[in-house]
Motif scaffolding. Structure first.
Motif, short mmCIF file in Angstrom:
data_model
loop_
_atom_site.label_atom_id
_atom_site.label_comp_id
_atom_site.label_asym_id
_atom_site.label_seq_id
_atom_site.Cartn_x
_atom_site.Cartn_y
_atom_site.Cartn_z
N HIS A 1 -9.36 1.23 -2.47
CA HIS A 1 -9.32 2.13 -1.32
C HIS A 1 -9.88 3.50 -1.70
O HIS A 1 -10.63 4.11 -0.93
N HIS B 1 -14.52 -5.41 0.38
CA HIS B 1 -13.08 -5.19 0.39
C HIS B 1 -12.40 -5.97 1.53
O HIS B 1 -11.39 -6.65 1.32
N GLU C 1 -9.72 -9.09 1.26
CA GLU C 1 -8.41 -9.06 1.90
C GLU C 1 -8.21 -10.25 2.81
O GLU C 1 -7.15 -10.89 2.80
N GLU D 1 -1.75 -0.30 5.25
CA GLU D 1 -1.74 -1.34 4.21
C GLU D 1 -0.88 -0.92 3.01
O GLU D 1 -0.11 -1.72 2.48
N TYR E 1 0.99 -4.14 1.53
CA TYR E 1 1.00 -4.54 0.12
C TYR E 1 2.39 -4.53 -0.53
O TYR E 1 2.69 -5.43 -1.33
#
Ligand SMILES: [Fe+2]
Ligand SMILES: [Fe+2]
Length: 146
Positions: free
Chosen positions: A15, A50, A54, A118, A123
């Motif tokens: 990120h 990314h 995910e 997230e 997470y």
């Protein structure tokens, strides 16, 4: 006793990398076309990788214990990814036409909101609910891509 494996730190690192590339693009968007173009491509490549990781490697492995809460979370993430990819395509169109992206601010704001969601809600839950074996498999897949 084996140490708990975590997915979150790796994804937080990614990120940060993506946000740094977006900042760079923001700086370069006003410069010559080649600089803006290259900077945009670098950013969008990392963001799309990314999102792919995910959706294809991480969230597909998640089988929540709390079905109602867990399965409400996953469609919300997909929805937000689709908004991001849509906005990214609009920006790409602007960059390729050699005009300044019209919604850079809105994009950035949405991206930061998504990342916060997230890191705060998704997470931590994932790391808590998945066993080390599944997390190991996921980490291998992540490292193949990012
Ligand atoms: Fe995401
Ligand atoms: Fe993410």
């Amino acid at each position: 006793m084996s140490k708990d494996i975590e997915i979150m730190p790796l994804m937080v690192k990614d990120h940060c990398k993506i946000e740094k590339l977006l900042d760079e693009f923001e700086e370069n968007a006003d410069k010559d076309h080649t600089t803006a173009f290259n900077s945009f491509n670098k950013f969008s490549w990392e963001l799309e990788k990314h999102i792919f990781v995910e959706e294809k490697a991480i969230f597909t492995a998640y089988s929540p214990k709390d079905v109602v809460e867990g399965y409400a979370m996953l469609p919300e993430i997909t929805k937000q990814h689709n908004v991001l990819l849509n906005k990214l395509n609009n920006m790409r169109r602007d960059v390729y036409r050699r005009t300044k992206p019209t919604d850079l601010y809105g994009f950035k704001e949405f991206l930061i909101g998504h990342r916060t969601f997230e890191e705060k809600d998704v997470y931590p839950k994932l790391d808590k609910n998945l066993d080390n074996g599944s997390k190991k498999i996921i980490l291998t897949k992540i490292n193949e891509i990012i």
